[in-house]
Design a protein around this motif. Structure first.
Motif, PDB file in Angstrom:
ATOM      1  N   HIS A 166      21.028   8.879 -32.603  1.00 30.46           N
ATOM      2  CA  HIS A 166      21.991   9.509 -31.696  1.00 30.46           C
ATOM      3  C   HIS A 166      21.300   9.985 -30.419  1.00 30.46           C
ATOM      4  N   ALA A 167      20.134  10.589 -30.582  1.00 32.12           N
ATOM      5  CA  ALA A 167      19.397  11.079 -29.411  1.00 32.12           C
ATOM      6  C   ALA A 167      19.016   9.927 -28.494  1.00 32.12           C
ATOM      7  N   ALA A 168      18.596   8.802 -29.077  1.00 29.81           N
ATOM      8  CA  ALA A 168      18.223   7.635 -28.272  1.00 29.81           C
ATOM      9  C   ALA A 168      19.437   7.075 -27.536  1.00 29.81           C
ATOM     10  N   GLN A 169      20.590   7.037 -28.199  1.00 27.60           N
ATOM     11  CA  GLN A 169      21.807   6.556 -27.543  1.00 27.60           C
ATOM     12  C   GLN A 169      22.158   7.437 -26.344  1.00 27.60           C
ATOM     13  N   LEU A 170      22.022   8.729 -26.526  1.00 25.88           N
ATOM     14  CA  LEU A 170      22.316   9.656 -25.441  1.00 25.88           C
ATOM     15  C   LEU A 170      21.359   9.443 -24.268  1.00 25.88           C
ATOM     16  N   LEU A 171      20.078   9.309 -24.563  1.00 23.45           N
ATOM     17  CA  LEU A 171      19.084   9.092 -23.513  1.00 23.45           C
ATOM     18  C   LEU A 171      19.362   7.794 -22.754  1.00 23.45           C
ATOM     19  N   ALA A 172      19.750   6.745 -23.491  1.00 24.03           N
ATOM     20  CA  ALA A 172      20.001   5.447 -22.865  1.00 24.03           C
ATOM     21  C   ALA A 172      21.152   5.532 -21.881  1.00 24.03           C
ATOM     22  N   ARG A 173      22.225   6.189 -22.279  1.00 28.95           N
ATOM     23  CA  ARG A 173      23.405   6.240 -21.425  1.00 28.95           C
ATOM     24  C   ARG A 173      23.212   7.191 -20.248  1.00 28.95           C
ATOM     25  N   ARG A 174      22.608   8.343 -20.503  1.00 23.31           N
ATOM     26  CA  ARG A 174      22.394   9.282 -19.400  1.00 23.31           C
ATOM     27  C   ARG A 174      21.371   8.737 -18.413  1.00 23.31           C
TER      28      ARG A 174
ATOM     29  N   GLU B  72      30.667  15.704 -35.109  1.00 20.97           N
ATOM     30  CA  GLU B  72      31.035  16.289 -33.820  1.00 20.97           C
ATOM     31  C   GLU B  72      30.292  15.589 -32.683  1.00 20.97           C
ATOM     32  N   LEU B  73      29.017  15.308 -32.887  1.00 16.71           N
ATOM     33  CA  LEU B  73      28.241  14.613 -31.867  1.00 16.71           C
ATOM     34  C   LEU B  73      28.786  13.207 -31.649  1.00 16.71           C
ATOM     35  N   ARG B  74      29.128  12.522 -32.736  1.00 17.01           N
ATOM     36  CA  ARG B  74      29.664  11.161 -32.606  1.00 17.01           C
ATOM     37  C   ARG B  74      30.977  11.174 -31.826  1.00 17.01           C
ATOM     38  N   LEU B  75      31.797  12.197 -32.066  1.00 15.80           N
ATOM     39  CA  LEU B  75      33.037  12.317 -31.313  1.00 15.80           C
ATOM     40  C   LEU B  75      32.738  12.550 -29.834  1.00 15.80           C
ATOM     41  N   GLY B  76      31.720  13.376 -29.544  1.00 19.76           N
ATOM     42  CA  GLY B  76      31.327  13.603 -28.163  1.00 19.76           C
ATOM     43  C   GLY B  76      30.842  12.338 -27.486  1.00 19.76           C
ATOM     44  N   LEU B  77      30.051  11.545 -28.207  1.00 16.24           N
ATOM     45  CA  LEU B  77      29.559  10.285 -27.655  1.00 16.24           C
ATOM     46  C   LEU B  77      30.711   9.305 -27.425  1.00 16.24           C
ATOM     47  N   LEU B  78      31.704   9.328 -28.310  1.00 15.14           N
ATOM     48  CA  LEU B  78      32.870   8.468 -28.131  1.00 15.14           C
ATOM     49  C   LEU B  78      33.638   8.871 -26.875  1.00 15.14           C
ATOM     50  N   MET B  79      33.789  10.169 -26.678  1.00 13.20           N
ATOM     51  CA  MET B  79      34.461  10.646 -25.474  1.00 13.20           C
ATOM     52  C   MET B  79      33.681  10.229 -24.228  1.00 13.20           C
ATOM     53  N   ALA B  80      32.354  10.324 -24.283  1.00  9.26           N
ATOM     54  CA  ALA B  80      31.527   9.916 -23.152  1.00  9.26           C
ATOM     55  C   ALA B  80      31.729   8.437 -22.832  1.00  9.26           C
ATOM     56  N   CYS B  81      31.824   7.602 -23.868  1.00 11.22           N
ATOM     57  CA  CYS B  81      32.066   6.171 -23.644  1.00 11.22           C
ATOM     58  C   CYS B  81      33.400   5.967 -22.932  1.00 11.22           C
TER      59      CYS B  81
ATOM     60  N   ILE C 193      26.384  12.727 -16.451  1.00 13.87           N
ATOM     61  CA  ILE C 193      25.109  13.391 -16.705  1.00 13.87           C
ATOM     62  C   ILE C 193      25.351  14.806 -17.234  1.00 13.87           C
ATOM     63  N   ASP C 194      26.281  15.522 -16.599  1.00 15.16           N
ATOM     64  CA  ASP C 194      26.582  16.886 -17.037  1.00 15.16           C
ATOM     65  C   ASP C 194      27.105  16.897 -18.472  1.00 15.16           C
ATOM     66  N   PHE C 195      27.946  15.925 -18.810  1.00 15.57           N
ATOM     67  CA  PHE C 195      28.501  15.900 -20.168  1.00 15.57           C
ATOM     68  C   PHE C 195      27.422  15.547 -21.189  1.00 15.57           C
ATOM     69  N   TYR C 196      26.558  14.590 -20.857  1.00 10.23           N
ATOM     70  CA  TYR C 196      25.461  14.261 -21.781  1.00 10.23           C
ATOM     71  C   TYR C 196      24.506  15.449 -21.918  1.00 10.23           C
ATOM     72  N   ASP C 197      24.292  16.179 -20.837  1.00  9.15           N
ATOM     73  CA  ASP C 197      23.478  17.401 -20.925  1.00  9.15           C
ATOM     74  C   ASP C 197      24.116  18.395 -21.896  1.00  9.15           C
ATOM     75  N   GLU C 198      25.439  18.522 -21.820  1.00 10.89           N
ATOM     76  CA  GLU C 198      26.164  19.425 -22.722  1.00 10.89           C
ATOM     77  C   GLU C 198      25.966  19.007 -24.182  1.00 10.89           C
ATOM     78  N   LEU C 199      26.109  17.706 -24.438  1.00 11.07           N
ATOM     79  CA  LEU C 199      25.930  17.220 -25.803  1.00 11.07           C
ATOM     80  C   LEU C 199      24.503  17.457 -26.286  1.00 11.07           C
ATOM     81  N   GLU C 200      23.541  17.178 -25.434  1.00 13.78           N
ATOM     82  CA  GLU C 200      22.153  17.376 -25.823  1.00 13.78           C
ATOM     83  C   GLU C 200      21.872  18.851 -26.111  1.00 13.78           C
TER      84      GLU C 200
ATOM     85  N   LEU D 248      21.155  18.454 -29.871  1.00 15.05           N
ATOM     86  CA  LEU D 248      19.904  17.720 -30.016  1.00 15.05           C
ATOM     87  C   LEU D 248      18.741  18.427 -29.344  1.00 15.05           C
ATOM     88  N   ARG D 249      17.618  18.395 -30.012  1.00 13.28           N
ATOM     89  CA  ARG D 249      16.345  18.786 -29.416  1.00 13.28           C
ATOM     90  C   ARG D 249      15.358  17.686 -29.779  1.00 13.28           C
TER      91      ARG D 249
END
Length: 291
Positions: free
Chosen positions: A76-84, A27-36, A52-59, A63-64
């Motif tokens: 996955h967490a690092a990828q999210l941090l990099a993009r946001r 599910e997270l990977r699908l969310g990251l794909l949508m973000a891309c 930013i709002d969408f990455y916040d939603e995914l996090e 993710l914690r």
């Protein structure tokens, strides 16, 4: 974007599967794909807050950072941090963006994955260039080069190339900085250095290869606003034909490039310098970066 958004919304409507580690990962990977997809479609200068709002939603959903145990979760967490973090920089949320770099490097400790590891090192330096602190920017670039020397040979060469490219982005940022009282000759010098560094690029970032190549070409054309504005317009018009069918996010960036190059031709040296120093441009909004 339409397909991934539909899949993501259908997945969210299904029973909550976050207790199933494997399903939650999908599910997270699908969310990251949508973000891309959003990153490549939404207009460059209007996309930052929405992403930013969408990455916040995914996090918040998945993710914690303090509780990540598996390597896959940490990646996955690092990828999210990099993009946001990049979008936080665009909005001049510097403290949040620097924290993202620091947390990302901590997550990747022991598995220094180039180019993601190198991305955080470069982004940390680029934050200083965006602030207009040239000395700190160069210090952080030197630190980045030192940090990748321990990588294996082939990875080290790629990482050093990535850092060189981002040094070009830093010079470009200084060339068009609106809050630094730089003479036009100094700005032209910075643009020329940036252009030369972009000429040496042979590719490696956290983006899709086709997209990163186009971003580099746009950056190179932006330098021409100061060096050869007529050539900048010609190059931008060529790139528009490429990006409109593949990465429409860049259309706004190219439109702004053309507008600024036209101002450079019409206003002359003194008028264009005044535009940069005073930020008097309809293409510039909310006190953020010009390009």
């Amino acid at each position: 974007m339409t397909v991934t958004q539909s899949l993501y919304e259908r997945w969210l409507a299904a029973p909550d599967l976050r207790d199933d580690t494997e399903m939650a990962s999908w599910e997270l990977r699908l969310g990251l794909l949508m973000a891309c997809a959003l990153e490549y479609v939404l207009s460059w200068y209007q996309r930052a807050q929405r992403l930013i709002d969408f990455y916040d939603e995914l996090e918040g959903r998945f993710l914690r950072v303090g509780n990540l145990k598996k390597d896959k979760e940490r990646l996955h967490a690092a990828q999210l941090l990099a993009r946001r973090g990049r979008h936080q920089r665009v909005l001049w949320h510097f403290d949040e963006a620097e924290q993202a770099c620091q947390e990302g490097l901590q997550l990747l400790q022991g598995q220094e994955l180039s180019p993601l590891w190198t991305h955080f090192l470069c982004e940390y330096a680029h934050l200083a260039a965006t602030r207009g602190d040239e000395n700190l920017w160069l210090q952080r670039l030197d630190a980045a080069r030192s940090s990748v020397l321990a990588l294996p040979g082939s990875e080290r060469a790629k990482a050093l190339n990535q850092i060189t490219y981002m040094q070009g982005e830093g010079y470009k940022r200084l060339a068009f900085h609106l809050r630094k009282p730089l003479a036009l000759a100094r700005r032209e010098q910075a643009a020329r250095l940036a252009y030369q560094l972009f000429q040496e690029w042979n590719g490696l970032t956290i983006e899709l290869p086709g997209f990163e190549s186009l971003v580099m070409q746009v950056s190179r054309a932006q330098c021409l606003i100061l060096l050869d504005p007529a050539a900048a317009i010609e190059e931008a018009q060529r790139l528009i034909l490429v990006v409109q069918d593949h990465y429409p996010t860049l259309l706004g960036k190219l439109s702004r490039l053309i507008w600024l190059a036209e101002q450079r031709l019409q206003m002359g040296d003194a008028g264009f310098l005044t535009l940069l120093q005073e930020g008097k441009t309809i293409a510039y909004s909310a006190g953020y970066q010009l390009l």
